[in-house]
Design a protein around this motif. Structure first.
Motif, PDB file in Angstrom:
ATOM      1  N   PHE A 134       6.849 123.057  39.907  1.00 33.24           N
ATOM      2  CA  PHE A 134       6.510 122.619  41.000  1.00 33.24           C
ATOM      3  C   PHE A 134       7.421 122.837  42.285  1.00 33.24           C
ATOM      4  CE2 PHE A 134       3.732 120.407  38.064  1.00 33.24           C
ATOM      5  CZ  PHE A 134       2.525 120.678  38.567  1.00 33.24           C
ATOM      6  N   ALA A 135       8.704 122.470  41.870  1.00 31.69           N
ATOM      7  CA  ALA A 135       9.772 122.787  42.876  1.00 31.69           C
ATOM      8  C   ALA A 135       9.995 124.306  42.899  1.00 31.69           C
ATOM      9  CB  ALA A 135      11.163 122.280  42.351  1.00 31.69           C
ATOM     10  N   ILE A 136       9.848 125.054  41.804  1.00 28.01           N
ATOM     11  CA  ILE A 136      10.215 126.341  41.846  1.00 28.01           C
ATOM     12  C   ILE A 136       8.948 127.220  42.743  1.00 28.01           C
ATOM     13  CG2 ILE A 136      10.164 128.543  40.392  1.00 28.01           C
ATOM     14  CD1 ILE A 136      11.182 126.812  38.232  1.00 28.01           C
ATOM     15  N   GLU A 137       7.812 126.757  42.643  1.00 25.13           N
ATOM     16  CA  GLU A 137       6.794 127.473  43.327  1.00 25.13           C
ATOM     17  C   GLU A 137       6.574 126.823  44.747  1.00 25.13           C
ATOM     18  OE1 GLU A 137       5.480 130.415  42.341  1.00 25.13           O
ATOM     19  OE2 GLU A 137       6.254 130.082  40.571  1.00 25.13           O
ATOM     20  N   ASN A 138       7.249 125.775  44.858  1.00 22.73           N
ATOM     21  CA  ASN A 138       7.178 125.160  46.296  1.00 22.73           C
ATOM     22  C   ASN A 138       5.775 124.598  46.534  1.00 22.73           C
ATOM     23  OD1 ASN A 138       8.025 124.176  48.742  1.00 22.73           O
ATOM     24  ND2 ASN A 138       7.692 125.962  49.734  1.00 22.73           N
ATOM     25  N   LEU A 139       5.269 123.874  45.413  1.00 26.62           N
ATOM     26  CA  LEU A 139       3.965 123.403  45.559  1.00 26.62           C
ATOM     27  C   LEU A 139       4.027 121.835  46.204  1.00 26.62           C
ATOM     28  CD1 LEU A 139       2.954 124.454  41.985  1.00 26.62           C
ATOM     29  CD2 LEU A 139       2.261 125.501  44.313  1.00 26.62           C
ATOM     30  N   GLU A 140       3.154 121.564  46.844  1.00 29.90           N
ATOM     31  CA  GLU A 140       3.287 120.453  47.768  1.00 29.90           C
ATOM     32  C   GLU A 140       2.008 119.095  47.226  1.00 29.90           C
ATOM     33  OE1 GLU A 140       1.995 118.390  52.209  1.00 29.90           O
ATOM     34  OE2 GLU A 140       2.411 120.489  51.887  1.00 29.90           O
ATOM     35  N   LEU A 141       2.475 118.248  46.544  1.00 32.46           N
ATOM     36  CA  LEU A 141       1.561 117.396  45.714  1.00 32.46           C
ATOM     37  C   LEU A 141       0.876 116.386  46.933  1.00 32.46           C
ATOM     38  CD1 LEU A 141       0.556 116.697  42.736  1.00 32.46           C
ATOM     39  CD2 LEU A 141       2.249 114.938  43.223  1.00 32.46           C
ATOM     40  N   VAL A 142      -0.563 116.363  46.981  1.00 33.87           N
ATOM     41  CA  VAL A 142      -1.166 115.445  47.831  1.00 33.87           C
ATOM     42  C   VAL A 142      -1.553 114.100  47.397  1.00 33.87           C
ATOM     43  CG1 VAL A 142      -1.503 117.427  49.777  1.00 33.87           C
ATOM     44  CG2 VAL A 142      -3.497 116.964  47.925  1.00 33.87           C
ATOM     45  N   ASN A 143      -1.734 114.351  46.045  1.00 33.31           N
ATOM     46  CA  ASN A 143      -2.187 113.222  45.381  1.00 33.31           C
ATOM     47  C   ASN A 143      -2.124 113.123  43.961  1.00 33.31           C
ATOM     48  OD1 ASN A 143      -4.013 110.700  45.104  1.00 33.31           O
ATOM     49  ND2 ASN A 143      -5.918 111.710  45.815  1.00 33.31           N
ATOM     50  N   GLY A 144      -1.954 112.134  43.287  1.00 35.08           N
ATOM     51  CA  GLY A 144      -1.551 111.852  41.827  1.00 35.08           C
ATOM     52  C   GLY A 144      -0.011 112.023  41.499  1.00 35.08           C
ATOM     53  N   ARG A 145       0.092 112.565  40.627  1.00 36.33           N
ATOM     54  CA  ARG A 145       1.465 112.857  40.011  1.00 36.33           C
ATOM     55  C   ARG A 145       1.573 114.356  39.535  1.00 36.33           C
ATOM     56  NH1 ARG A 145       2.459 113.217  34.581  1.00 36.33           N
ATOM     57  NH2 ARG A 145       0.917 112.346  33.132  1.00 36.33           N
ATOM     58  N   PRO A 146       2.823 114.819  39.371  1.00 34.90           N
ATOM     59  CA  PRO A 146       3.240 116.175  38.788  1.00 34.90           C
ATOM     60  C   PRO A 146       3.287 115.948  37.384  1.00 34.90           C
ATOM     61  CG  PRO A 146       5.157 115.451  39.741  1.00 34.90           C
ATOM     62  CD  PRO A 146       4.135 114.280  40.091  1.00 34.90           C
ATOM     63  N   PHE A 147       3.587 117.149  36.606  1.00 29.70           N
ATOM     64  CA  PHE A 147       3.881 117.235  35.229  1.00 29.70           C
ATOM     65  C   PHE A 147       5.331 116.407  34.916  1.00 29.70           C
ATOM     66  CE2 PHE A 147       1.505 121.458  34.762  1.00 29.70           C
ATOM     67  CZ  PHE A 147       0.087 120.745  34.899  1.00 29.70           C
ATOM     68  N   ASN A 148       5.312 115.990  33.829  1.00 32.63           N
ATOM     69  CA  ASN A 148       6.634 115.727  33.338  1.00 32.63           C
ATOM     70  C   ASN A 148       7.049 115.994  32.033  1.00 32.63           C
ATOM     71  OD1 ASN A 148       5.355 113.903  31.287  1.00 32.63           O
ATOM     72  ND2 ASN A 148       5.270 112.293  32.607  1.00 32.63           N
ATOM     73  N   GLU A 149       8.392 116.185  31.479  1.00 30.00           N
ATOM     74  CA  GLU A 149       8.707 116.540  30.374  1.00 30.00           C
ATOM     75  C   GLU A 149       7.809 116.349  28.983  1.00 30.00           C
ATOM     76  OE1 GLU A 149      12.646 116.052  29.532  1.00 30.00           O
ATOM     77  OE2 GLU A 149      13.434 117.062  31.359  1.00 30.00           O
ATOM     78  N   SER A 150       7.435 115.073  29.107  1.00 31.43           N
ATOM     79  CA  SER A 150       6.616 114.346  28.018  1.00 31.43           C
ATOM     80  C   SER A 150       5.108 115.283  27.874  1.00 31.43           C
ATOM     81  CB  SER A 150       6.209 112.914  27.956  1.00 31.43           C
ATOM     82  OG  SER A 150       7.441 112.288  27.966  1.00 31.43           O
ATOM     83  N   ASP A 151       4.675 115.504  29.109  1.00 29.64           N
ATOM     84  CA  ASP A 151       3.362 116.317  29.136  1.00 29.64           C
ATOM     85  C   ASP A 151       3.569 117.767  28.563  1.00 29.64           C
ATOM     86  OD1 ASP A 151       2.023 114.100  30.582  1.00 29.64           O
ATOM     87  OD2 ASP A 151       2.790 115.110  32.385  1.00 29.64           O
ATOM     88  N   ASP A 152       4.788 118.325  28.941  1.00 24.36           N
ATOM     89  CA  ASP A 152       4.974 119.624  28.096  1.00 24.36           C
ATOM     90  C   ASP A 152       5.357 119.803  26.647  1.00 24.36           C
ATOM     91  OD1 ASP A 152       5.572 122.439  28.221  1.00 24.36           O
ATOM     92  OD2 ASP A 152       7.751 121.833  27.971  1.00 24.36           O
ATOM     93  N   LYS A 153       6.029 118.646  26.175  1.00 22.98           N
ATOM     94  CA  LYS A 153       6.445 118.604  24.499  1.00 22.98           C
ATOM     95  C   LYS A 153       5.361 117.972  24.005  1.00 22.98           C
ATOM     96  CE  LYS A 153      11.475 117.587  25.611  1.00 22.98           C
ATOM     97  NZ  LYS A 153      12.584 116.700  25.379  1.00 22.98           N
ATOM     98  N   GLU A 154       4.536 117.279  24.165  1.00 27.47           N
ATOM     99  CA  GLU A 154       3.303 116.791  23.616  1.00 27.47           C
ATOM    100  C   GLU A 154       2.144 117.481  23.708  1.00 27.47           C
ATOM    101  OE1 GLU A 154       2.932 112.499  24.110  1.00 27.47           O
ATOM    102  OE2 GLU A 154       4.976 112.207  24.114  1.00 27.47           O
ATOM    103  N   GLY A 155       2.215 118.675  24.635  1.00 27.58           N
ATOM    104  CA  GLY A 155       0.970 119.360  25.069  1.00 27.58           C
ATOM    105  C   GLY A 155      -0.141 118.607  25.389  1.00 27.58           C
ATOM    106  N   LEU A 156       0.050 117.806  26.171  1.00 25.26           N
ATOM    107  CA  LEU A 156      -0.996 116.696  26.690  1.00 25.26           C
ATOM    108  C   LEU A 156      -2.049 117.599  27.564  1.00 25.26           C
ATOM    109  CD1 LEU A 156       0.750 113.342  27.756  1.00 25.26           C
ATOM    110  CD2 LEU A 156      -0.430 113.961  25.428  1.00 25.26           C
TER     111      LEU A 156
END
Length: 412
Positions: A134-156
């Motif tokens: 999200f920081a790399i692509e300069n994406l603007e979050l308008v609602n909710g939350r971004p991914f975190n490391e747990s989402d990626d590691k656990e493949g949620l």
């Protein structure tokens, strides 16, 4: 005091000559007018277009780099493409050992049908990435939350959609908490980002639905995905240092020997920006030289008209020299007349150039970013005009100053 009075009288005489021959004065300065008009307009247009392209690249990410695996020509048929894929361990090594990398994410992109309820949208862009995407692509979050490391590691199976996808998929509750299906895999919407407008330079156009999923979900979504590294550099000015550092780490990870070709490709956007800046400077200089030729042509016209003026005023010059006028005074008078003609042409050309630039800026969707004539171009235009007046007015002025008063008085 005498000097200032001489200059004042010379200026008055020059303006009197111009007003008495208005059409000839205008035609004389026409070459200068066109030259200054062209040079100011071209410099403003090229500078504006250059800024437009650079800003588009900057918005895309000047300090961004992309790396992917590739089989070099020397190893085609000897190793498979699977062997050169960027791995999780290589990505970790780049994070840990490259001091010039600020953020890094493994990422990939593909298209897939997305279903919500009874609504199916085909060919939706699916972006898979890690927490830093999200920081790399300069994406603007308008609602909710971004991914975190747990989402990626656990493949949620969670996802983030852009606001365009909410409209096209008809998501309820502004998307949050809803479930969508990607390739028949159920994902929970945990965030909404602002739709990023991609410039036509990068193949963009109308806004499109996009979905972001954790990179760890890719084995379930698509078994044949092709990973790439997307990263941000800490300092774009250290582009070559970052490139050397990344190559060293990757070659060490892949145990490539000296002389062996890299089994990965690397692209840094700052390298394109550097080339564009140099290209813009070259275009501006080249256009200025070409347009400056018209100023020289205008200078030849000035010289011809001044020679005609000397011939027409031969008796006047002889009379003035007979009553004691110094040759230097005659020379200064004709020289100032030539310079004034050129400066008047420069002023009119600058006015036309400014009007043209304002007109270009008022055209809707015209690919120019706030076109304006830079101050150095104004100085250049007036300096060049004055220089043309001096250079091409010197010959007629010297001729007038050297006239023999007796021969001049006999002139019919």
């Amino acid at each position: 005091m005498i000097f200032f009075r001489l200059i004042f009288q010379t200026l008055f005489s020059a303006f009197a000559q111009m007003t008495s021959n208005k059409v000839r004065a205008f035609l004389t300065t026409l070459g200068i007018i066109i030259g200054v008009w062209a040079i100011t307009t071209v410099i403003a247009a090229v500078g504006s277009l250059n800024r437009f392209v650079l800003d588009e690249f900057n918005s895309f990410g000047a300090n961004k780099l992309i790396m992917w695996g590739e089989v070099p020509e020397s190893k085609r048929g000897l190793i498979s493409w699977d062997k050169v894929k960027i791995s999780q361990s290589e990505a970790r090594a780049l994070r840990d050992r490259c001091s010039n990398i600020d953020r890094l994410s493994l990422a990939t992109r593909f298209r897939a049908p997305v279903r919500y309820g009874q609504k199916t949208q085909g060919g939706v862009i699916i972006n898979a990435g890690q927490a830093d995407i999200f920081a790399i692509e300069n994406l603007e979050l308008v609602n909710g939350r971004p991914f975190n490391e747990s989402d990626d590691k656990e493949g949620l199976q969670v996802c983030i959609v852009n606001d365009k996808a909410i409209d096209e998929l008809l998501l309820d509750n502004e998307g949050l908490g809803e479930h969508i299906f990607i390739n028949e895999n159920r994902f929970l919407v945990i965030g909404v980002i602002k739709t990023k407008q991609v410039s036509p330079i990068f193949g963009g156009g109308d806004a499109r639905s996009e979905v972001y999923v954790p990179y760890g979900t890719m084995p379930r979504l698509r078994p044949d995905w092709w990973p790439e590294v997307r990263a941000l550099m800490k300092d774009p000015d250290k582009m070559e240092e970052a490139r050397a550092e990344i190559r060293y780490v990757m070659r060490s990870q892949r145990q490539l020997k000296a002389g062996e070709d890299d089994t990965f490709g690397l692209f840094i956007f700052e390298s394109v920006l550097s080339q564009l800046r140099a290209m813009g400077a070259t275009l501006t200089a080249g256009a200025s030289v070409l347009v400056g030729i018209s100023l020289l042509v205008g200078g030849v016209g000035i010289m011809n008209i001044m020679l005609v003026s000397v011939s027409e005023r031969t008796r006047e010059i002889g009379l003035r020299k007979a009553v004691g006028a110094y040759p230097a005074v005659i020379l200064i008078q004709f020289l100032i007349e030539a310079v004034i003609l050129c400066l008047m042409g420069g002023i009119l050309g600058l006015i036309l150039g400014q009007a043209t630039v304002l007109g270009l800026g008022a055209i809707p969707d015209f690919p120019l970013k706030d076109p304006e004539i830079p101050s150095w171009a104004v100085v250049l235009a007036f300096g060049f005009s004055a220089g043309v007046g001096v250079v091409f007015g010197m010959g007629p002025a010297v001729k007038a100053a050297r006239l023999d008063p007796i021969e001049a008085l006999r002139h019919e």
